[in-house]
Design a protein around this motif. Sequence first.
Motif, mmCIF file in Angstrom:
data_model
loop_
_atom_site.group_PDB
_atom_site.id
_atom_site.type_symbol
_atom_site.label_atom_id
_atom_site.label_comp_id
_atom_site.label_asym_id
_atom_site.label_seq_id
_atom_site.Cartn_x
_atom_site.Cartn_y
_atom_site.Cartn_z
ATOM 1 N N ARG A 162 -10.481 14.913 -1.676
ATOM 2 C CA ARG A 162 -9.439 15.922 -1.917
ATOM 3 C C ARG A 162 -8.203 15.658 -1.063
ATOM 4 N NH1 ARG A 162 -13.225 21.416 -1.902
ATOM 5 N NH2 ARG A 162 -14.274 21.030 -3.916
ATOM 6 N N ILE A 163 -8.425 15.328 0.212
ATOM 7 C CA ILE A 163 -7.281 15.032 1.080
ATOM 8 C C ILE A 163 -6.520 13.809 0.583
ATOM 9 C CG2 ILE A 163 -6.637 14.326 3.422
ATOM 10 C CD1 ILE A 163 -8.973 15.990 4.451
ATOM 11 N N ALA A 164 -7.254 12.772 0.156
ATOM 12 C CA ALA A 164 -6.596 11.578 -0.374
ATOM 13 C C ALA A 164 -5.807 11.899 -1.632
ATOM 14 C CB ALA A 164 -7.639 10.499 -0.658
ATOM 15 N N LEU A 165 -6.351 12.765 -2.481
ATOM 16 C CA LEU A 165 -5.638 13.153 -3.695
ATOM 17 C C LEU A 165 -4.351 13.909 -3.371
ATOM 18 C CD1 LEU A 165 -5.773 13.148 -6.797
ATOM 19 C CD2 LEU A 165 -7.001 15.331 -6.674
ATOM 20 N N VAL A 166 -4.415 14.785 -2.351
ATOM 21 C CA VAL A 166 -3.206 15.514 -1.940
ATOM 22 C C VAL A 166 -2.155 14.556 -1.395
ATOM 23 C CG1 VAL A 166 -2.326 17.198 -0.279
ATOM 24 C CG2 VAL A 166 -4.424 17.684 -1.532
ATOM 25 N N LEU A 167 -2.570 13.592 -0.580
ATOM 26 C CA LEU A 167 -1.621 12.616 -0.025
ATOM 27 C C LEU A 167 -0.994 11.768 -1.121
ATOM 28 C CD1 LEU A 167 -3.550 11.445 3.175
ATOM 29 C CD2 LEU A 167 -1.644 13.058 3.023
ATOM 30 N N ILE A 168 -1.794 11.356 -2.102
ATOM 31 C CA ILE A 168 -1.244 10.572 -3.215
ATOM 32 C C ILE A 168 -0.250 11.410 -4.011
ATOM 33 C CG2 ILE A 168 -1.835 9.443 -5.390
ATOM 34 C CD1 ILE A 168 -4.483 8.614 -4.084
ATOM 35 N N GLY A 169 -0.584 12.670 -4.250
ATOM 36 C CA GLY A 169 0.349 13.546 -4.969
ATOM 37 C C GLY A 169 1.640 13.758 -4.210
ATOM 38 N N PHE A 170 1.549 13.886 -2.877
ATOM 39 C CA PHE A 170 2.759 14.055 -2.072
ATOM 40 C C PHE A 170 3.624 12.801 -2.120
ATOM 41 C CE2 PHE A 170 5.004 14.023 2.067
ATOM 42 C CZ PHE A 170 5.709 15.215 1.926
ATOM 43 N N ALA A 171 2.983 11.620 -2.060
ATOM 44 C CA ALA A 171 3.755 10.370 -2.157
ATOM 45 C C ALA A 171 4.439 10.249 -3.510
ATOM 46 C CB ALA A 171 2.831 9.178 -1.909
ATOM 47 N N VAL A 172 3.741 10.605 -4.575
ATOM 48 C CA VAL A 172 4.347 10.575 -5.915
ATOM 49 C C VAL A 172 5.510 11.562 -5.997
ATOM 50 C CG1 VAL A 172 3.920 11.028 -8.354
ATOM 51 C CG2 VAL A 172 2.242 9.766 -7.023
ATOM 52 N N LEU A 173 5.353 12.732 -5.361
ATOM 53 C CA LEU A 173 6.435 13.725 -5.349
ATOM 54 C C LEU A 173 7.677 13.183 -4.664
ATOM 55 C CD1 LEU A 173 7.449 16.621 -5.847
ATOM 56 C CD2 LEU A 173 6.409 17.260 -3.666
ATOM 57 N N LEU A 174 7.504 12.467 -3.548
ATOM 58 C CA LEU A 174 8.649 11.879 -2.860
ATOM 59 C C LEU A 174 9.371 10.880 -3.750
ATOM 60 C CD1 LEU A 174 7.206 11.254 0.731
ATOM 61 C CD2 LEU A 174 8.616 13.155 -0.059
ATOM 62 N N VAL A 175 8.608 10.054 -4.460
ATOM 63 C CA VAL A 175 9.226 9.065 -5.350
ATOM 64 C C VAL A 175 9.971 9.751 -6.482
ATOM 65 C CG1 VAL A 175 8.742 7.152 -6.926
ATOM 66 C CG2 VAL A 175 7.506 7.317 -4.763
ATOM 67 N N VAL A 176 9.380 10.806 -7.043
ATOM 68 C CA VAL A 176 10.030 11.521 -8.142
ATOM 69 C C VAL A 176 11.310 12.201 -7.676
ATOM 70 C CG1 VAL A 176 9.764 13.464 -9.739
ATOM 71 C CG2 VAL A 176 7.905 11.830 -9.445
ATOM 72 N N LEU A 177 11.283 12.802 -6.483
ATOM 73 C CA LEU A 177 12.481 13.459 -5.954
ATOM 74 C C LEU A 177 13.614 12.463 -5.731
ATOM 75 C CD1 LEU A 177 10.958 15.979 -3.380
ATOM 76 C CD2 LEU A 177 11.947 16.499 -5.600
ATOM 77 N N GLN A 178 13.278 11.295 -5.210
ATOM 78 C CA GLN A 178 14.305 10.286 -4.987
ATOM 79 C C GLN A 178 14.819 9.714 -6.308
ATOM 80 O OE1 GLN A 178 15.953 8.796 -2.376
ATOM 81 N NE2 GLN A 178 15.206 10.352 -0.976
#
Length: 406
Positions: A15-31
């Motif tokens: 679950r923690i790994a999934l949250v971290l992956i989602g946060f990284a994807v969010l950063l890429v999408v925002l940029q």
Amino acid sequence: MDESQFERILTNTARIALVLIGFAVLLVVLQAGKVILAPVTLAIVIGLMFGPVADRLEGFGIPPALSAGVVVLLLLAVIFGGVALFAVPLSEWVARAPAIWDKLQNEISALREPMESVAAFQEQLTSLFGSASAMAVTVEDGGQVIGLAMLAPAIGAQVLIFLASLYFFVATRDHIRVSVLSLCVSRRMRWRTAHIFLDVETKVSRFLLSITFINACVGCAVALAMWAIGMPSPILWGAMAAVLNYIPYVGQGVMILVLLAVGLGTQTGLENILLPVGCYVAINFVEGQIVTPHFIGRTMTLNPFIIFLSITFWLWAWGPVGGLIAVPTLLIAHSILTHAVPSKPVKPKRPVRRTRNMTDREELLANAAVAIREQSEEQQKAEDKRKEERMQPPEGTAPSGVEPAT
């Protein structure tokens, strides 16, 4: 470590790994979507701010499409008024920029000897570790002009996206609310979603309107203070202080640097140079410690560290637009989490008896420690009970001491 505990650790890690992956994807999408997402998000925040104005207009029988147009025109009038307020004094300071730069150079000339010693040290390092050709920098003529020419269409497109998003959001905000509520399958979910909408609109609108009024008062106070101490163009500094005050911490720091640079370039004597900065810091202190808590209230006061992290993140992601939406996005996220994941206060069954020398903070920490210990004991008892149930044989299979009849 038994098998169930190992599986629980693996599940939590996944679950923690999934949250971290989602946060990284969010950063890429925002940029990647900065050109579109930044103006649309700013339009939603401004639309929440002007929502009560549109509601008041619709209360007089004006249709939503027309009230949204009035809101957009009102915002444009405010922007053009601010530009007109900045234009005349700013043009004067642009004309005086060469003289101010010359005076700044004279003021900094006292630091020439330390800088020359640093340069000599750099030359020695260069002679020891290699030639100076590796540090050569080539500057292309016309690069800034070409960059501005390429940047102008992008800025114009973002402004158009912002105005269109603001109009359609204000005009269709009721339809958006009804559409989202229709997607909720249960009554409890609809109840929570409706309260999220109400809480977001109330908090963001109240916060932005209150901050706008406070910033206008800060701008007037700064302008009067600059006029009283003989600072040139006091209206410019008041308007700049009002605008930069929308970005906590960062805006105040930029304003202090600007006043310090202007003081160095226009004033003589240390006390005259630091006087504008001192006046601004005093006004900002009164605003931050007395005025803002009185108007906004302690209930809407967020953790300063969380505010700083939010401002840093959004400035990194979207630049100045991110700084404007940093605090409103925190209020929106706080409202969503409060109603979507309601939390229980940390209170023990037996509160700690307060002594005469105990402070409020010590009492709060002591009660929290007792509550955590009680919860840990309850969880341990439940775990021991589950282990005992697993160790017992199924019902009807326990040995009775009597051989079954054959």
